[in-house]
Design a protein around this motif. Structure first.
Motif, PDB file in Angstrom:
ATOM      1  N   ASP A 184      34.453 -37.202  42.512  1.00  0.00           N
ATOM      2  CA  ASP A 184      35.604 -37.106  41.081  1.00  0.00           C
ATOM      3  C   ASP A 184      35.004 -37.872  40.271  1.00  0.00           C
ATOM      4  O   ASP A 184      35.365 -39.344  40.565  1.00  0.00           O
ATOM      5  CB  ASP A 184      37.178 -37.089  40.879  1.00  0.00           C
ATOM      6  N   ILE A 185      33.698 -37.312  39.691  1.00  0.00           N
ATOM      7  CA  ILE A 185      32.909 -39.112  38.477  1.00  0.00           C
ATOM      8  C   ILE A 185      33.042 -38.849  37.110  1.00  0.00           C
ATOM      9  O   ILE A 185      32.640 -37.607  36.826  1.00  0.00           O
ATOM     10  CB  ILE A 185      31.769 -38.692  38.812  1.00  0.00           C
ATOM     11  N   ARG A 186      33.600 -39.340  35.921  1.00  0.00           N
ATOM     12  CA  ARG A 186      34.253 -38.942  35.472  1.00  0.00           C
ATOM     13  C   ARG A 186      32.882 -40.471  34.466  1.00  0.00           C
ATOM     14  O   ARG A 186      34.382 -41.289  33.799  1.00  0.00           O
ATOM     15  CB  ARG A 186      35.192 -39.078  34.422  1.00  0.00           C
ATOM     16  N   PRO A 187      31.593 -40.210  33.920  1.00  0.00           N
ATOM     17  CA  PRO A 187      31.904 -41.106  33.006  1.00  0.00           C
ATOM     18  C   PRO A 187      32.368 -41.428  31.736  1.00  0.00           C
ATOM     19  O   PRO A 187      32.173 -41.639  30.760  1.00  0.00           O
ATOM     20  CB  PRO A 187      30.115 -40.844  32.620  1.00  0.00           C
ATOM     21  N   ASP A 188      32.654 -40.174  31.005  1.00  0.00           N
ATOM     22  CA  ASP A 188      33.510 -40.674  29.758  1.00  0.00           C
ATOM     23  C   ASP A 188      34.782 -41.257  29.587  1.00  0.00           C
ATOM     24  O   ASP A 188      34.837 -41.488  28.129  1.00  0.00           O
ATOM     25  CB  ASP A 188      33.632 -39.139  29.217  1.00  0.00           C
ATOM     26  N   TYR A 189      34.780 -42.135  30.938  1.00  0.00           N
ATOM     27  CA  TYR A 189      36.503 -42.168  30.969  1.00  0.00           C
ATOM     28  C   TYR A 189      36.395 -44.012  30.732  1.00  0.00           C
ATOM     29  O   TYR A 189      34.966 -44.744  31.265  1.00  0.00           O
ATOM     30  CB  TYR A 189      37.029 -42.277  32.645  1.00  0.00           C
ATOM     31  N   GLY A 190      37.300 -44.982  30.141  1.00  0.00           N
ATOM     32  CA  GLY A 190      37.108 -46.039  30.035  1.00  0.00           C
ATOM     33  C   GLY A 190      37.965 -47.041  31.505  1.00  0.00           C
ATOM     34  O   GLY A 190      36.371 -47.680  32.015  1.00  0.00           O
ATOM     35  N   ALA A 191      38.022 -46.429  32.489  1.00  0.00           N
ATOM     36  CA  ALA A 191      38.646 -46.653  33.602  1.00  0.00           C
ATOM     37  C   ALA A 191      38.629 -45.573  34.533  1.00  0.00           C
ATOM     38  O   ALA A 191      39.835 -44.812  34.388  1.00  0.00           O
ATOM     39  CB  ALA A 191      39.743 -47.806  32.509  1.00  0.00           C
ATOM     40  N   VAL A 192      38.887 -46.378  35.580  1.00  0.00           N
ATOM     41  CA  VAL A 192      38.763 -45.981  37.048  1.00  0.00           C
ATOM     42  C   VAL A 192      40.198 -45.788  36.651  1.00  0.00           C
ATOM     43  O   VAL A 192      40.906 -44.410  37.476  1.00  0.00           O
ATOM     44  CB  VAL A 192      38.069 -46.062  38.517  1.00  0.00           C
ATOM     45  N   ALA A 193      41.357 -46.812  36.574  1.00  0.00           N
ATOM     46  CA  ALA A 193      42.512 -46.888  36.570  1.00  0.00           C
ATOM     47  C   ALA A 193      43.668 -45.532  36.329  1.00  0.00           C
ATOM     48  O   ALA A 193      44.612 -45.312  36.164  1.00  0.00           O
ATOM     49  CB  ALA A 193      43.214 -48.440  36.377  1.00  0.00           C
ATOM     50  N   SER A 194      43.091 -44.962  35.231  1.00  0.00           N
ATOM     51  CA  SER A 194      43.118 -44.169  33.509  1.00  0.00           C
ATOM     52  C   SER A 194      43.579 -42.368  34.440  1.00  0.00           C
ATOM     53  O   SER A 194      43.893 -41.960  34.693  1.00  0.00           O
ATOM     54  CB  SER A 194      42.130 -43.973  33.268  1.00  0.00           C
TER      55      SER A 194
END
Length: 345
Positions: free
Chosen positions: A144-154
């Protein structure tokens, strides 16, 4: 807004697209299917606020579902902010080199990818959850890789909500701080609405007074001497401030001093350098208006070592042996820093 491709591998199906094909609940259930009651799980992180928060979240998600969960990290934690976070939230972490990797039946990599660190390349991960640009040359059962997210914590807040788990004060505080740090207080460009939604969710659950303690704890008492040196050494010319601090215990001190000098009126550029081990580290700051610190760092210091960064902030790490020759017995100084820097300013 710049569109960024995500990478998902759910139940063996790979998806590369700008938007997810799966709901948060589908992702959670696919993640859960990796584990059995007797599994000994190793969570691997490079310890920073975002990854520490993620490790706490996954440990909570897997509680009562597996035999045990251990958090391992390869890097030495030097920043006082991060040390304070670990101590105050009582996060149980262990240095990766002290663990027997083969003793764990499942391994998860958080806030990183197998190619990001040489010690990761020898580990076969069952799951990788991250938000950095997608790298190649590796695989895992769950991705689950989402480069558009600012943080993995989100992302982890979404997993917790899908699991109907209300985070404890400690976990909410970690997630709040992780999102805050990795989104640069929401000043980062191209952030997802999802970051704001996750942040708002943990906002009232977190101990924000404790977060302020993390943020304010930056300097050891023994390091105050570097400020004295900086104030004595600082030279200014045409709106540019320069200071060479000499030998420092950690480059973080240079960052703090550069940020401090960047608050001074009429300093459009700040360059602070110091020697740490066998390297000269240069920290650059500017206002970003018609300036680009990263490009300037590369242009000025790139021939001597690694250099680059963002519009307002940049860094160079230069092996001392690569620096221009100086007279015998002459050490690197503020004057030397000025001489190198003014070639391109």
């Amino acid at each position: 807004m710049l569109k960024q491709t995500r990478l998902e591998k759910i139940a063996g199906v790979i998806n590369r697209s700008e938007k997810s094909r799966y709901s948060a609940l589908t992702r959670l259930n696919a993640f859960y299917q990796l584990f059995g009651r007797t599994d000994q799980v190793l969570l691997v992180i490079v310890a920073d606020p975002d990854s520490l928060a993620c490790a706490m979240a996954v440990k909570r998600l897997l509680s009562y579902r597996v035999g045990s969960v251990t958090i391992g990290y390869p890097n030495e934690i030097r920043r006082l902010n991060n040390m304070t976070m670990v101590e105050r939230l009582k996060i149980p972490i262990e240095r990766l080199h002290t663990l027997q990797i083969n003793d764990y039946s499942k391994k998860i990599l958080l806030d990183s990818q197998p190619t990001h660190n040489p010690c990761f390349e020898k580990i076969q991960f069952d799951a990788v959850i991250d938000h950095h640009p997608i790298s190649s040359g590796w695989d895992a059962k769950f991705i689950d890789i989402r480069p558009d997210y600012g943080a993995v914590a989100s992302m982890m807040v979404e997993y917790l909500r899908a699991a109907n788990i209300t985070p404890s004060v400690a976990l909410a505080t970690a997630l709040y701080y992780g999102i805050k740090v990795d989104t640069h207080n929401f000043e980062k460009k191209n952030l997802q609405l999802a970051d704001g939604i996750s942040f708002r969710y943990v906002f009232n659950l977190a101990n924000r007074n404790l977060v302020r303690k993390f943020e304010l704890t930056e300097l050891r008492r023994s390091e105050l001497k570097y400020f004295k040196i900086a104030l004595k050494e600082v030279k200014s010319s045409k709106g540019r401030a320069y200071a060479h601090i000499g030998k420092v215990s950690t480059p973080d001190v240079l960052v703090i001093i550069a940020d401090f000098l960047n608050h001074v009126d009429q300093f459009d550029w700040v360059l602070v350098s110091g020697c740490c081990g066998e390297k000269l580290v240069v920290i650059l700051r500017c206002d970003g208006y018609r300036k680009h610190a990263g490009k300037f760092a590369q242009k000025t210091f790139g021939e001597y070592g690694s250099a680059g960064g963002h519009r307002e902030s940049a860094r160079a790490e230069l092996p001392l042996k690569n620096l221009p020759p100086r007279r015998e017995g002459q050490d690197f100084s503020t004057a030397t820093l000025i001489k190198i820097a003014t070639r391109h300013l």
